[in-house]
Motif scaffolding. Structure first.
Motif, PDB file in Angstrom:
ATOM      1  N   ARG A  51       0.507  -1.405   0.059  1.00 53.64           N
ATOM      2  CA  ARG A  51      -0.364   0.322   0.267  1.00 53.64           C
ATOM      3  C   ARG A  51       1.404   0.778  -0.443  1.00 53.64           C
ATOM      4  NH1 ARG A  51      -3.538  -3.603   1.345  1.00 53.64           N
ATOM      5  NH2 ARG A  51      -0.965  -3.715   3.375  1.00 53.64           N
ATOM      6  N   THR A  52       1.679   1.493   1.407  1.00 50.75           N
ATOM      7  CA  THR A  52       2.023   2.689   1.396  1.00 50.75           C
ATOM      8  C   THR A  52       2.967   3.226   0.323  1.00 50.75           C
ATOM      9  OG1 THR A  52       2.115   2.315   3.456  1.00 50.75           O
ATOM     10  CG2 THR A  52       3.758   3.812   2.354  1.00 50.75           C
ATOM     11  N   ARG A  77      11.107   3.679   4.064  1.00 49.76           N
ATOM     12  CA  ARG A  77      10.893   2.965   4.490  1.00 49.76           C
ATOM     13  C   ARG A  77      12.409   2.346   5.250  1.00 49.76           C
ATOM     14  NH1 ARG A  77       5.510  -0.661   4.623  1.00 49.76           N
ATOM     15  NH2 ARG A  77       4.763   1.210   5.889  1.00 49.76           N
ATOM     16  N   HIS A 134       4.848   6.293  12.014  1.00 52.99           N
ATOM     17  CA  HIS A 134       4.656   6.022   9.966  1.00 52.99           C
ATOM     18  C   HIS A 134       3.413   7.355   9.726  1.00 52.99           C
ATOM     19  CE1 HIS A 134       3.313   4.109   6.688  1.00 52.99           C
ATOM     20  NE2 HIS A 134       2.746   2.794   6.777  1.00 52.99           N
ATOM     21  N   GLN A 186       0.720   7.294   7.036  1.00 52.95           N
ATOM     22  CA  GLN A 186      -0.019   6.250   7.459  1.00 52.95           C
ATOM     23  C   GLN A 186      -1.471   6.991   8.387  1.00 52.95           C
ATOM     24  OE1 GLN A 186      -1.707   3.221   6.397  1.00 52.95           O
ATOM     25  NE2 GLN A 186      -3.550   3.714   7.585  1.00 52.95           N
ATOM     26  N   ARG A 210       3.598   0.419  14.566  1.00 51.50           N
ATOM     27  CA  ARG A 210       3.739   2.027  14.341  1.00 51.50           C
ATOM     28  C   ARG A 210       2.967   2.774  14.213  1.00 51.50           C
ATOM     29  NH1 ARG A 210       8.156   0.102   9.693  1.00 51.50           N
ATOM     30  NH2 ARG A 210       6.253  -0.442   7.742  1.00 51.50           N
ATOM     31  N   THR A 211       1.476   2.214  13.267  1.00 51.46           N
ATOM     32  CA  THR A 211       0.840   3.346  12.945  1.00 51.46           C
ATOM     33  C   THR A 211       0.015   4.080  14.454  1.00 51.46           C
ATOM     34  OG1 THR A 211      -1.189   1.831  13.021  1.00 51.46           O
ATOM     35  CG2 THR A 211       0.706   2.095  10.830  1.00 51.46           C
ATOM     36  N   ARG A 270      -2.971  -5.648  12.973  1.00 54.76           N
ATOM     37  CA  ARG A 270      -2.426  -7.264  13.467  1.00 54.76           C
ATOM     38  C   ARG A 270      -1.212  -6.827  13.896  1.00 54.76           C
ATOM     39  NH1 ARG A 270       2.398  -8.189   9.925  1.00 54.76           N
ATOM     40  NH2 ARG A 270       3.182  -5.632   9.597  1.00 54.76           N
ATOM     41  N   GLN A 300       2.906  -7.391  14.580  1.00 54.17           N
ATOM     42  CA  GLN A 300       3.942  -7.749  13.740  1.00 54.17           C
ATOM     43  C   GLN A 300       4.354  -9.468  13.663  1.00 54.17           C
ATOM     44  OE1 GLN A 300       3.631  -3.967  12.364  1.00 54.17           O
ATOM     45  NE2 GLN A 300       1.714  -4.481  12.467  1.00 54.17           N
ATOM     46  N   PRO A 326      -4.821  -0.220   9.388  1.00 53.32           N
ATOM     47  CA  PRO A 326      -4.124   0.161   8.419  1.00 53.32           C
ATOM     48  C   PRO A 326      -3.452  -0.649   7.658  1.00 53.32           C
ATOM     49  CG  PRO A 326      -2.680  -0.439  10.728  1.00 53.32           C
ATOM     50  CD  PRO A 326      -4.348  -0.662  11.156  1.00 53.32           C
ATOM     51  N   LEU A 327      -4.400  -1.986   7.260  1.00 49.59           N
ATOM     52  CA  LEU A 327      -4.112  -2.569   6.552  1.00 49.59           C
ATOM     53  C   LEU A 327      -2.750  -3.131   6.641  1.00 49.59           C
ATOM     54  CD1 LEU A 327      -6.729  -2.390   3.516  1.00 49.59           C
ATOM     55  CD2 LEU A 327      -6.918  -4.023   5.473  1.00 49.59           C
ATOM     56  N   PRO A 328      -1.812  -4.889   5.987  1.00 48.26           N
ATOM     57  CA  PRO A 328      -2.233  -5.590   5.836  1.00 48.26           C
ATOM     58  C   PRO A 328      -2.882  -6.123   6.916  1.00 48.26           C
ATOM     59  CG  PRO A 328      -0.285  -5.598   5.870  1.00 48.26           C
ATOM     60  CD  PRO A 328      -0.276  -4.519   5.737  1.00 48.26           C
TER      61      PRO A 328
HETATM   62  C1  NCD Z   1       0.813  -0.838   8.467  1.00 54.68           C
HETATM   63  C2  NCD Z   1       2.871  -0.326   8.416  1.00 54.68           C
HETATM   64  O1  NCD Z   1       3.282  -1.018   7.773  1.00 54.68           O
HETATM   65  O2  NCD Z   1       3.151  -0.654   9.366  1.00 54.68           O
HETATM   66  N1  NCD Z   1       1.259  -1.075   6.997  1.00 54.68           N
HETATM   67  C3  NCD Z   1       0.969  -0.210   6.143  1.00 54.68           C
HETATM   68  O3  NCD Z   1       1.404   0.931   5.605  1.00 54.68           O
HETATM   69  N2  NCD Z   1      -0.527   0.497   5.721  1.00 54.68           N
HETATM   70  C4  NCD Z   1       0.753  -1.438   9.128  1.00 54.68           C
HETATM   71  C5  NCD Z   1       1.759  -3.114   9.259  1.00 54.68           C
HETATM   72  O4  NCD Z   1       2.104  -3.427   8.665  1.00 54.68           O
HETATM   73  O5  NCD Z   1       0.380  -3.579   9.696  1.00 54.68           O
END
Ligand code: NCD
Length: 307
Positions: A51-52, A101, A129, A132, A162-163, A225, A227, A263-265
């Motif tokens: 996504r990002t 990142r 993050h 996000q 981190r989100t 999720r 991590q 935030p997905l995934p």
């Molecule tokens: C998040 C991340 O990378 O911190 N994903 C994202 O950028 N949307 C959340 C995650 O990986 O669980």
């Protein structure tokens, strides 16, 4: 030259203006389609992302700019032993703005010290993050119409997520925010977030392991999720990964207008049967993220559309 390493690098009024720009982009796409012509964004992703990275790339392409970069450390010179600082210094001769990142907390700070162009932190380890959070804030704005007077539940991996850290930090600047941290003991929100952000800003909070008992109180439920990649021990990950699974019977106790965010995934923590519930906002976050990244790129490059 500005960098965005942390969400608080943007003032509340700058966030308001990014939201206003994003809303204008949504209504007037063609007005923005050439604004970044001849500008280049570099996406330096030393850690996996779907996504990002693609959201940043789509944002720049929709602004008429172009994109260079890499999507894994193994395809960059860091696999030959090059330091992050050297990589960023080199890339800042090629691009007008960098989104990076990195699995190490603080890597974007080191990058910003040597970069000749703005750096945007697209996630550093278990730390921050900020973009996000911009996606999350536009979603809250569009769904709730306010940032004040909200009870916000954060559920899952609050230690490495981190989100979560960045959104708590963003919300600390508004009034009437009640925080509900829902996690197993092993994945509790770090003490530095409680000390430096929550307590410092006198934010009321509770910590609990029990999602169901707090569900009726929440205006927003921010699922995360576990991590796995930040765990030292595979057995702990396996034990904790399915600790929370949001299912329709649990959601039945929630307010009819609660927002479910993520935030997905997603792995297993939200049942797919929730996707069609009107309270599911996680795919809206994806869309909102692209508009906020467009607004942020323009702001950092000092570009405004011709009226
Ligand atoms: C998040 C991340 O990378 O911190 N994903 C994202 O950028 N949307 C959340 C995650 O990986 O669980």
């Amino acid at each position: 030259m500005r960098h965005v390493l942390n969400i608080t690098d943007l003032s509340v009024s700058e966030i308001d203006s990014l939201i206003a720009t994003a809303m204008d982009i949504i209504g007037n796409r063609e007005k923005y389609q050439d604004i970044c012509r001849r500008k280049k964004l570099a996406t330096l992703f030393f850690e996996p992302s779907t996504r990002t990275r693609l959201s940043f790339e789509a944002a720049m392409l929709e602004l008429g700019g172009s994109v260079i970069g890499f999507s894994s450390a193994s395809s960059s010179s860091s696999s030959k032993g090059e330091s992050v600082s050297d990589t960023v210094k080199v890339v800042s001769y090629y691009a007008d703005i960098i989104a990076m990142r990195h699995p190490k907390e603080g890597a974007p700070v080191a990058a910003s010290a040597v970069s000749g162009v703005p750096i945007i932190n697209a996630g550093d380890g278990g730390h921050n993050h900020p973009t996000q959070t911009l996606a999350d804030l536009l979603t809250i704005h569009r769904e709730k119409g306010r940032f004040n007077d909200l009870t916000v539940g954060f559920c899952g991996d609050l230690k490495f997520g981190r989100t979560v850290h960045s959104l708590v930090s963003a919300l600390s600047r508004y009034c009437g925010i009640n925080l509900v941290f829902i996690s197993p003991d092993e994945l509790k929100i770090p003490q530095y977030i409680i000390t430096d952000i929550v307590n410092k800003n006198h934010m009321p909070y509770i910590e609990t392991r029990d999602m169901e008992s707090v569900m009726p109180t929440l205006d927003i439920l921010y699922m995360t999720r576990v991590q796995g990649e930040r765990f030292f021990n595979e057995a702990d990950y396996v034990r904790l990964k399915d600790y929370y699974i949001l299912t329709p019977d649990k959601l039945a106790a929630a307010k009819p207008d609660m927002c479910v965010m993520h935030p997905l995934p997603r792995v297993n923590e939200i049942s797919r049967t929730i996707d069609s519930d009107p309270r599911a906002c996680y795919f809206k976050q994806v869309e909102n993220g692209k508009y906020m990244r467009m607004a942020l790129i323009m702001m950092l490059l000092g570009l405004t559309p011709e009226i």
